[in-house]
Scaffold this motif. Structure first.
Motif, PDB file in Angstrom:
ATOM      1  N   ILE A 231       0.842  -1.186   0.000  1.00  0.00           N
ATOM      2  CA  ILE A 231       0.000   0.000   0.000  1.00  0.00           C
ATOM      3  C   ILE A 231       0.881   1.241   0.000  1.00  0.00           C
ATOM      4  N   ASN A 232       0.556   2.185  -0.870  1.00  0.00           N
ATOM      5  CA  ASN A 232       1.302   3.435  -0.959  1.00  0.00           C
ATOM      6  C   ASN A 232       0.824   4.348   0.170  1.00  0.00           C
ATOM      7  N   GLN A 233       1.632   4.450   1.205  1.00  0.00           N
ATOM      8  CA  GLN A 233       1.247   5.205   2.399  1.00  0.00           C
ATOM      9  C   GLN A 233       1.105   6.702   2.130  1.00  0.00           C
ATOM     10  N   GLU A 234       1.768   7.211   1.104  1.00  0.00           N
ATOM     11  CA  GLU A 234       1.670   8.637   0.766  1.00  0.00           C
ATOM     12  C   GLU A 234       0.258   9.001   0.298  1.00  0.00           C
ATOM     13  N   LYS A 235      -0.459   8.028  -0.266  1.00  0.00           N
ATOM     14  CA  LYS A 235      -1.789   8.310  -0.803  1.00  0.00           C
ATOM     15  C   LYS A 235      -2.915   8.067   0.198  1.00  0.00           C
ATOM     16  N   ILE A 236      -2.614   7.472   1.332  1.00  0.00           N
ATOM     17  CA  ILE A 236      -3.655   7.128   2.291  1.00  0.00           C
ATOM     18  C   ILE A 236      -4.038   8.347   3.122  1.00  0.00           C
ATOM     19  N   LYS A 237      -5.340   8.580   3.203  1.00  0.00           N
ATOM     20  CA  LYS A 237      -5.874   9.683   4.001  1.00  0.00           C
ATOM     21  C   LYS A 237      -6.956   9.126   4.917  1.00  0.00           C
ATOM     22  N   TYR A 238      -7.122   9.762   6.060  1.00  0.00           N
ATOM     23  CA  TYR A 238      -8.177   9.402   7.002  1.00  0.00           C
ATOM     24  C   TYR A 238      -9.027  10.641   7.221  1.00  0.00           C
ATOM     25  N   MET A 239     -10.313  10.531   6.910  1.00  0.00           N
ATOM     26  CA  MET A 239     -11.198  11.684   7.074  1.00  0.00           C
ATOM     27  C   MET A 239     -12.353  11.300   8.011  1.00  0.00           C
ATOM     28  N   PRO A 240     -12.308  11.776   9.253  1.00  0.00           N
ATOM     29  CA  PRO A 240     -13.439  11.527  10.150  1.00  0.00           C
ATOM     30  C   PRO A 240     -14.607  12.438   9.788  1.00  0.00           C
ATOM     31  N   VAL A 241     -15.787  11.863   9.747  1.00  0.00           N
ATOM     32  CA  VAL A 241     -17.000  12.641   9.500  1.00  0.00           C
ATOM     33  C   VAL A 241     -17.798  12.586  10.792  1.00  0.00           C
ATOM     34  N   THR A 242     -17.781  13.682  11.509  1.00  0.00           N
ATOM     35  CA  THR A 242     -18.380  13.724  12.825  1.00  0.00           C
ATOM     36  C   THR A 242     -18.847  15.139  13.144  1.00  0.00           C
ATOM     37  N   LYS A 243     -19.653  15.261  14.173  1.00  0.00           N
ATOM     38  CA  LYS A 243     -20.099  16.583  14.612  1.00  0.00           C
ATOM     39  C   LYS A 243     -19.010  17.294  15.409  1.00  0.00           C
ATOM     40  N   LYS A 244     -18.022  16.532  15.891  1.00  0.00           N
ATOM     41  CA  LYS A 244     -16.925  17.115  16.665  1.00  0.00           C
ATOM     42  C   LYS A 244     -16.046  17.976  15.770  1.00  0.00           C
ATOM     43  N   SER A 245     -15.359  18.902  16.385  1.00  0.00           N
ATOM     44  CA  SER A 245     -14.425  19.762  15.667  1.00  0.00           C
ATOM     45  C   SER A 245     -13.211  18.943  15.230  1.00  0.00           C
ATOM     46  N   HIS A 246     -12.692  19.264  14.056  1.00  0.00           N
ATOM     47  CA  HIS A 246     -11.497  18.565  13.577  1.00  0.00           C
ATOM     48  C   HIS A 246     -10.264  18.955  14.376  1.00  0.00           C
ATOM     49  N   ALA A 247     -10.353  20.032  15.115  1.00  0.00           N
ATOM     50  CA  ALA A 247      -9.224  20.462  15.942  1.00  0.00           C
ATOM     51  C   ALA A 247      -8.925  19.432  17.032  1.00  0.00           C
ATOM     52  N   SER A 248      -9.935  18.631  17.408  1.00  0.00           N
ATOM     53  CA  SER A 248      -9.740  17.627  18.457  1.00  0.00           C
ATOM     54  C   SER A 248      -9.038  16.372  17.935  1.00  0.00           C
ATOM     55  N   TYR A 249      -8.879  16.253  16.615  1.00  0.00           N
ATOM     56  CA  TYR A 249      -8.219  15.082  16.041  1.00  0.00           C
ATOM     57  C   TYR A 249      -6.728  15.344  15.880  1.00  0.00           C
ATOM     58  N   PRO A 250      -5.921  14.298  16.037  1.00  0.00           N
ATOM     59  CA  PRO A 250      -4.485  14.478  15.781  1.00  0.00           C
ATOM     60  C   PRO A 250      -4.253  14.666  14.277  1.00  0.00           C
ATOM     61  N   HIS A 251      -3.062  15.079  13.897  1.00  0.00           N
ATOM     62  CA  HIS A 251      -2.752  15.283  12.479  1.00  0.00           C
ATOM     63  C   HIS A 251      -2.559  13.959  11.747  1.00  0.00           C
ATOM     64  N   TYR A 252      -2.279  12.901  12.511  1.00  0.00           N
ATOM     65  CA  TYR A 252      -2.062  11.584  11.907  1.00  0.00           C
ATOM     66  C   TYR A 252      -2.783  10.525  12.719  1.00  0.00           C
ATOM     67  N   LEU A 253      -3.249   9.488  12.030  1.00  0.00           N
ATOM     68  CA  LEU A 253      -3.843   8.323  12.670  1.00  0.00           C
ATOM     69  C   LEU A 253      -2.868   7.176  12.470  1.00  0.00           C
ATOM     70  N   GLU A 254      -2.486   6.523  13.545  1.00  0.00           N
ATOM     71  CA  GLU A 254      -1.542   5.413  13.450  1.00  0.00           C
ATOM     72  C   GLU A 254      -2.286   4.092  13.568  1.00  0.00           C
ATOM     73  N   VAL A 255      -2.024   3.216  12.607  1.00  0.00           N
ATOM     74  CA  VAL A 255      -2.574   1.863  12.605  1.00  0.00           C
ATOM     75  C   VAL A 255      -1.382   0.932  12.466  1.00  0.00           C
ATOM     76  N   GLY A 256      -0.949   0.358  13.587  1.00  0.00           N
ATOM     77  CA  GLY A 256       0.269  -0.450  13.575  1.00  0.00           C
ATOM     78  C   GLY A 256       1.434   0.420  13.130  1.00  0.00           C
ATOM     79  N   PRO A 257       2.215  -0.055  12.159  1.00  0.00           N
ATOM     80  CA  PRO A 257       3.354   0.749  11.686  1.00  0.00           C
ATOM     81  C   PRO A 257       2.943   1.838  10.688  1.00  0.00           C
TER      82      PRO A 257
END
Length: 140
Positions: free
Chosen positions: A62-88
């Motif tokens: 998997i090309n990690q440069e192309k992977i994005k994580y977009m949470p769709v929620t009522k919460k502010s995006h400011a509460s999310y970290p800049h990166y989501l880690e899944v294993g390595p």
């Protein structure tokens, strides 16, 4: 969908029947693009981990440069970290991205997408007007 991608999804044991309304994860795939839609972060990461494991067993990566994580929620995006880690793996958290040429955003705002299509239609219309052929009906 490519044969390899179809095999990966089948072997990953991710249910592809039905819609997100009736299951925890929905997989959208076209050519070499996969979109994993999950009701929860854990369902999404579990589906990704399963797909990645099967892909690696087939010597596909998997090309990690192309992977994005977009949470769709009522919460502010400011509460999310800049990166989501899944294993390595580490995915950039975004508020919008382009999937198969269409803009997708966390607010479900399609106004920019509509404007893009209107602009493209206008450009096409005006280009065709330059090549307009006038028929002289008196000859026929």
């Amino acid at each position: 969908m490519s044969i390899a991608l179809e095999k990966i999804i089948g072997d990953a044991a991710v249910t592809i029947r039905g819609t997100i309304f009736h299951k925890p994860v929905q997989i959208l795939a076209y050519a070499d693009d996969i979109d994993i839609i999950g009701r929860t972060r854990s369902a999404t990461t579990e589906a990704f981990t399963s797909l990645e494991k099967v892909a690696n067993s087939m010597s596909l990566h998997i090309n990690q440069e192309k992977i994005k994580y977009m949470p769709v929620t009522k919460k502010s995006h400011a509460s999310y970290p800049h990166y989501l880690e899944v294993g390595p793996d580490k995915f950039q958290v975004v508020q919008s991205f382009t999937y198969l040429g269409s803009d997708v955003n966390c607010n479900n705002d399609i106004s920019t997408e509509i404007q893009k299509h209107i602009l493209a239609a206008n450009m096409c219309f005006h280009r065709l007007r330059k090549h307009e052929i006038t028929l002289d009906l008196k000859k026929y």
